[in-house]
Scaffold this motif. Structure first.
Motif, mmCIF file in Angstrom:
data_model
loop_
_atom_site.group_PDB
_atom_site.id
_atom_site.type_symbol
_atom_site.label_atom_id
_atom_site.label_comp_id
_atom_site.label_asym_id
_atom_site.label_seq_id
_atom_site.Cartn_x
_atom_site.Cartn_y
_atom_site.Cartn_z
ATOM 1 N N LEU A 89 0.864 -1.175 0.000
ATOM 2 C CA LEU A 89 0.000 0.000 0.000
ATOM 3 C C LEU A 89 0.902 1.227 0.000
ATOM 4 O O LEU A 89 1.412 1.627 1.047
ATOM 5 C CB LEU A 89 -0.870 -0.055 1.257
ATOM 6 N N ASP A 90 1.124 1.775 -1.173
ATOM 7 C CA ASP A 90 2.012 2.930 -1.293
ATOM 8 C C ASP A 90 1.228 4.190 -0.927
ATOM 9 O O ASP A 90 0.330 4.606 -1.654
ATOM 10 C CB ASP A 90 2.549 3.005 -2.732
ATOM 11 N N MET A 91 1.567 4.788 0.215
ATOM 12 C CA MET A 91 0.775 5.900 0.754
ATOM 13 C C MET A 91 1.248 7.254 0.236
ATOM 14 O O MET A 91 0.723 8.295 0.661
ATOM 15 C CB MET A 91 0.847 5.897 2.288
ATOM 16 N N THR A 92 2.207 7.267 -0.667
ATOM 17 C CA THR A 92 2.827 8.554 -1.021
ATOM 18 C C THR A 92 1.917 9.465 -1.841
ATOM 19 O O THR A 92 2.192 10.660 -1.952
ATOM 20 C CB THR A 92 4.167 8.346 -1.776
ATOM 21 N N ASN A 93 0.839 8.918 -2.401
ATOM 22 C CA ASN A 93 -0.123 9.810 -3.074
ATOM 23 C C ASN A 93 -1.050 10.522 -2.094
ATOM 24 O O ASN A 93 -1.739 11.463 -2.471
ATOM 25 C CB ASN A 93 -0.980 9.026 -4.076
ATOM 26 N N MET A 94 -1.103 10.021 -0.886
ATOM 27 C CA MET A 94 -1.890 10.720 0.147
ATOM 28 C C MET A 94 -0.948 11.718 0.808
ATOM 29 O O MET A 94 -0.421 11.483 1.891
ATOM 30 C CB MET A 94 -2.472 9.725 1.155
ATOM 31 N N ASN A 95 -0.709 12.807 0.107
ATOM 32 C CA ASN A 95 0.350 13.733 0.542
ATOM 33 C C ASN A 95 -0.150 15.170 0.684
ATOM 34 O O ASN A 95 0.555 16.128 0.385
ATOM 35 C CB ASN A 95 1.532 13.667 -0.434
ATOM 36 N N LYS A 96 -1.386 15.299 1.155
ATOM 37 C CA LYS A 96 -1.930 16.651 1.392
ATOM 38 C C LYS A 96 -1.655 17.107 2.820
ATOM 39 O O LYS A 96 -1.786 16.333 3.768
ATOM 40 C CB LYS A 96 -3.445 16.648 1.186
ATOM 41 N N ILE A 97 -1.316 18.377 2.938
ATOM 42 C CA ILE A 97 -1.285 18.999 4.262
ATOM 43 C C ILE A 97 -2.703 19.493 4.506
ATOM 44 O O ILE A 97 -3.177 20.410 3.852
ATOM 45 C CB ILE A 97 -0.245 20.125 4.304
ATOM 46 N N VAL A 98 -3.400 18.830 5.401
ATOM 47 C CA VAL A 98 -4.840 19.063 5.571
ATOM 48 C C VAL A 98 -5.103 20.403 6.248
ATOM 49 O O VAL A 98 -6.007 21.136 5.859
ATOM 50 C CB VAL A 98 -5.464 17.905 6.393
ATOM 51 N N ALA A 99 -4.324 20.724 7.260
ATOM 52 C CA ALA A 99 -4.525 21.981 7.987
ATOM 53 C C ALA A 99 -3.266 22.327 8.765
ATOM 54 O O ALA A 99 -2.553 21.439 9.235
ATOM 55 C CB ALA A 99 -5.703 21.846 8.962
ATOM 56 N N VAL A 100 -2.995 23.608 8.848
ATOM 57 C CA VAL A 100 -1.962 24.098 9.770
ATOM 58 C C VAL A 100 -2.659 25.059 10.716
ATOM 59 O O VAL A 100 -3.275 26.022 10.273
ATOM 60 C CB VAL A 100 -0.816 24.811 9.020
ATOM 61 N N HIS A 101 -2.631 24.743 11.996
ATOM 62 C CA HIS A 101 -3.225 25.624 13.007
ATOM 63 C C HIS A 101 -2.081 26.380 13.669
ATOM 64 O O HIS A 101 -1.522 25.913 14.662
ATOM 65 C CB HIS A 101 -4.004 24.801 14.035
ATOM 66 N N GLU A 102 -1.751 27.517 13.078
ATOM 67 C CA GLU A 102 -0.556 28.232 13.566
ATOM 68 C C GLU A 102 -0.682 28.611 15.032
ATOM 69 O O GLU A 102 0.258 28.487 15.800
ATOM 70 C CB GLU A 102 -0.299 29.486 12.720
ATOM 71 N N SER A 103 -1.879 29.072 15.415
ATOM 72 C CA SER A 103 -1.985 29.574 16.787
ATOM 73 C C SER A 103 -2.033 28.441 17.803
ATOM 74 O O SER A 103 -1.802 28.663 18.989
ATOM 75 C CB SER A 103 -3.201 30.493 16.929
ATOM 76 N N ASP A 104 -2.308 27.223 17.359
ATOM 77 C CA ASP A 104 -2.245 26.077 18.273
ATOM 78 C C ASP A 104 -0.944 25.296 18.135
ATOM 79 O O ASP A 104 -0.761 24.281 18.806
ATOM 80 C CB ASP A 104 -3.428 25.138 18.022
ATOM 81 N N LEU A 105 -0.073 25.728 17.237
ATOM 82 C CA LEU A 105 1.185 25.038 16.997
ATOM 83 C C LEU A 105 0.960 23.550 16.668
ATOM 84 O O LEU A 105 1.581 22.664 17.251
ATOM 85 C CB LEU A 105 2.145 25.178 18.191
ATOM 86 N N ASP A 106 0.035 23.294 15.738
ATOM 87 C CA ASP A 106 -0.115 21.920 15.265
ATOM 88 C C ASP A 106 -0.478 21.894 13.784
ATOM 89 O O ASP A 106 -0.840 22.925 13.210
ATOM 90 C CB ASP A 106 -1.127 21.124 16.113
ATOM 91 N N ALA A 107 -0.312 20.734 13.174
ATOM 92 C CA ALA A 107 -0.668 20.551 11.763
ATOM 93 C C ALA A 107 -1.296 19.177 11.596
ATOM 94 O O ALA A 107 -0.982 18.238 12.328
ATOM 95 C CB ALA A 107 0.573 20.666 10.876
ATOM 96 N N VAL A 108 -2.207 19.095 10.626
ATOM 97 C CA VAL A 108 -2.858 17.833 10.301
ATOM 98 C C VAL A 108 -2.412 17.455 8.890
ATOM 99 O O VAL A 108 -2.558 18.249 7.963
ATOM 100 C CB VAL A 108 -4.393 17.985 10.350
ATOM 101 N N VAL A 109 -1.845 16.275 8.751
ATOM 102 C CA VAL A 109 -1.284 15.883 7.449
ATOM 103 C C VAL A 109 -1.706 14.472 7.072
ATOM 104 O O VAL A 109 -2.002 13.640 7.935
ATOM 105 C CB VAL A 109 0.269 15.939 7.447
ATOM 106 N N GLN A 110 -1.727 14.219 5.769
ATOM 107 C CA GLN A 110 -1.890 12.848 5.307
ATOM 108 C C GLN A 110 -0.549 12.116 5.460
ATOM 109 O O GLN A 110 0.506 12.744 5.539
ATOM 110 C CB GLN A 110 -2.355 12.870 3.850
ATOM 111 N N PRO A 111 -0.593 10.786 5.471
ATOM 112 C CA PRO A 111 0.619 10.035 5.829
ATOM 113 C C PRO A 111 1.750 10.136 4.818
ATOM 114 O O PRO A 111 2.910 9.929 5.172
ATOM 115 C CB PRO A 111 0.119 8.585 5.933
ATOM 116 N N GLY A 112 1.420 10.467 3.554
ATOM 117 C CA GLY A 112 2.466 10.532 2.550
ATOM 118 C C GLY A 112 3.210 11.850 2.507
ATOM 119 O O GLY A 112 4.168 12.008 1.749
#
Lengths: 458, 458
Positions: A89-112
């Motif tokens: 299962l090559d996950m590298t096509n799931m390569n979106k940065i879903v969200a960056v919450h700058e003020s919470d110092l976190d990011a949500v990303v896909q595994p690729g």
């Protein structure tokens, strides 16, 4: 036995042309950066969404098809090799940065998403993703192998920075673990369970990671030490003094020799410490000076520190290329392997000494390089390509070194993971706790389709 | 049904007089600091060794006797209440500090060791155990509930500081999880699985914890703020600026009122921030000054900071007594309950505002106090003793507040845990991931004898 045609047909319904079984693609997905033999999956799939992964797992569960998730395939212990065939299962096509919450110092990303990709995206935010294993690995792969690297001494490992996951379970059910809260006491820590499970408990399809603020000032330094023992003792004192050092790396004489050959530099061929300081302008200056006093106490020479980013980049690029540089230690076609252990810091000097003794005993061509501040180091081993007798000696070396780590109340791997290379040591490391892991595995993946052949001895 | 006499007889073989079934002892072990009804165990046992715990579990597993481990019994959500009867396992006699490894900054303790006991032992070492939930809880209880407290913003929670555990499984088998290495990638993270499991997966019999160096300098400060919103916004900015603050606590006007009544002080009855800075002399001064500028921006008044330890102790003793002070908010016999949520820091201001709105709606006598730097806060609620209608309103308040946390991508509890009080919210929090938790529970404790009635809704 897998009904190849039947499985392919059903996978095609989900993925269209994004599932393939060509020899070339299977071979590409059967390679690794260590000496493990090529292991060809039967199929290679490139999902784009969690829903697709869910449908794939539902199908593979029904048809008993092994599934091995793959990211950048930079794992060192063969974690991504489909040794029982089935689906890669090559996950590298799931390569979106879903969200960056700058003020919470976190990011949500896909595994690729790779760590360099995420850091490029963050460039204007004043934030960065701090975990740095060297390779430009995917965040999914790093989560699955509980990766760390040069900055763990300050910023922690994947265990520390992952807040939440989306995971597809063996039968295709999708769950979300954790939240974006910085701490929680709301039931079992499922997030930690999947971190480091090497894809044997579920497929990670989304990751929420903590970010750090880019420090106001950064300085890097390099220092020649009279001996590895002196270098290690300087590290131990630095840690025991509680200095908030951002990186502290040990290079032995052999690694410096390899760097010189690889990059055509002319560093003095002696043990070195490479360090980095993060903080305010004043704090970086204070840290650099305090560290200078520590290394002086252990005979350190040529201590220089620099805030210039070119200097820093040059240094860390060199460090990141160590895997390539090590290849220079031996002429002719070679196979390469890097093993790692991690011990309580007070044992580090003894552990490194033991590694050299074992290296002598087994006749290894190797160098020692490592994240000394964590008590973690690597032995980079170079053997004649395809020489099975020498490979067996290297494996015996690695096993004996791991046993020394166990005796020192340390771990058989600080960051490379279990994969195939350390399964035989899991019982010695964990005793009856290995049965507990097996209980969890059987409960989560009763058909044993998730990355079979890893973590557990056969 | 338990064969009371038969079980008692077999327990006596293991424990002699250290198992009891007197009404008085059962009643004592059936109390809690919240409003949960008394829940009497059938027996109370006082094991002294891991081997005894193992034999007890083996016996209780064979005879289907529920087992609920207890420490200081300071849990707020009724985690230690033997609501299905059976055996209360009082771990407080297992209170030896097994080892302190000063040079590795770790300690190995039995579960009944309290945090104050450990810190007293460490007094001459220059080290301290940093997790501070207020109550003088046992380390075992803190591990089981994933406790944190005022210092988590800097030093982390129990999830972060526990390196390794010894655990007795449901059937009496003893396992060891983790090692003394600072990081590891050697299989499933069993340590994290037991942290926060509230005794539903195993009985913790030994804990290895990371210690921290006592900082060269410490300073505490208190500052009056024009409004809770301004206070929270000052906290948010402090965190977003990456200041390495050691504690940052929010007290609302009502909590200050309660403190004044309790300790006969005369603080201005307005929202306050209480903070602590750890570091070098210079860094503490820098931090204090930088923080002073932040609070000034939000209208902070009377900002004073002090390095004198009496001042600091006075301040934190006051904070630690908040639970007692809150009782002053209402005359006559009262019941008391504290609920907590934790949200991403950017949502903290909205979350606190929502808490006040809900407080109005449900007619609560309450104050807000919390570990604002983590996005975590408590609502201390005081109701008329035994007033079931008011208690139902308070429960509805707590549920609604937890739902707001879920909507903000936060957690129904930052540190108090699930226990009995939040079981009804677990499905809303976790969705299908709750089924995964149940899978793990059933695999680890197939007979359901470990602290039944907790974590999972009936």
């Amino acid at each position: 036995m897998i009904d190849h045609g039947g499985v392919m047909q059903e996978l095609r319904v989900i993925l269209g042309e994004r599932v393939q079984d060509s020899e070339a693609l299977r071979a590409q997905h059967g390679e690794n950066e260590s000496w493990y033999p090529q292991a060809l999956p039967d199929f290679v799939a490139f999902p784009r969404t969690t829903d697709e992964v869910s449908r794939i797992m539902h199908l593979c569960h029904r048809l008993n098809v092994p599934v091995t998730a793959q990211g950048a395939r930079s794992a060192i212990e063969g974690q991504h090799l489909a040794v029982h065939g089935g689906l890669a299962l090559d996950m590298t096509n799931m390569n979106k940065i879903v969200a960056v919450h700058e003020s919470d110092l976190d990011a949500v990303v896909q595994p690729g998403v790779t760590r360099e990709q995420l850091n490029a995206e963050l460039r204007t935010s004043g934030l960065f993703f701090p975990v740095d294993p060297g390779a430009n690995a995917t965040i999914g792969g790093m989560a699955s192998t509980r990766a760390s690297g040069t900055t763990a001494v300050r910023y922690g490992t994947m265990r520390d920075v992952v807040l939440a996951l989306e995971v597809v379970r063996a039968d295709g059910r999708v769950i979300r673990t954790g939240s974006r809260a910085r701490k929680s006491s709301n039931g079992y820590d499922l997030t930690s369970l999947f971190i480091g499970a090497e894809g044997t408990l579920g497929i990670i399809t989304e990751i929420t990671v903590q970010l750090s603020g880019i420090p106001e000032a950064q300085a890097a330094a390099i220092c020649r030490m009279p001996s590895v023992e002196d270098a290690v003792n300087a590290v131990i004192m630095t840690i025991q003094l509680g200095m908030p050092i951002a990186r502290i790396e040990l290079l032995d004489e052999k690694s410096v020799h390899a760097f010189n050959l690889y990059a055509d530099t002319n560093m003095p061929e002696a043990p070195h410490l490479m360090v980095e300081f993060h903080g305010s302008e004043r704090s970086v200056k204070d840290q650099s000076e305090a560290f200078g006093l520590v290394v002086e106490e252990f005979g350190g020479m040529d201590f220089t520190w620099s805030k210039r980013s070119e200097e820093r980049n040059r240094l860390w690029t060199m460090r990141h290329n160590s895997q390539y540089a090590e290849r220079m230690l031996r002429a002719g076609p070679i196979d390469q392997y890097s093993t790692d252990i991690c011990v309580p810091i007070s044992k580090l000097s003894d552990a490194v000494a033991a590694a050299y003794e074992l290296g002598e005993k087994y006749g290894m061509t190797m160098c020692v390089i490592g994240h000394a501040g964590d008590g973690n180091f690597h032995c980079g081993i170079v053997i004649e390509a395809g020489n099975l007798e020498e490979r067996a000696r290297a494996k015996a070396f690695s096993d004996d070194l791991a046993r020394i780590a166990i005796r020192m109340d340390g771990t058989i791997s600080g960051e490379h993971g279990v994969g195939m290379g350390k399964v035989n040591l899991m019982r010695e490391q964990h005793g009856d706790a290995l049965d507990t892991m097996q209980v969890l595995k059987s409960a989560m993946d009763p058909k044993g389709i998730l990355n079979p052949g890893k973590i557990f001895p056969a």
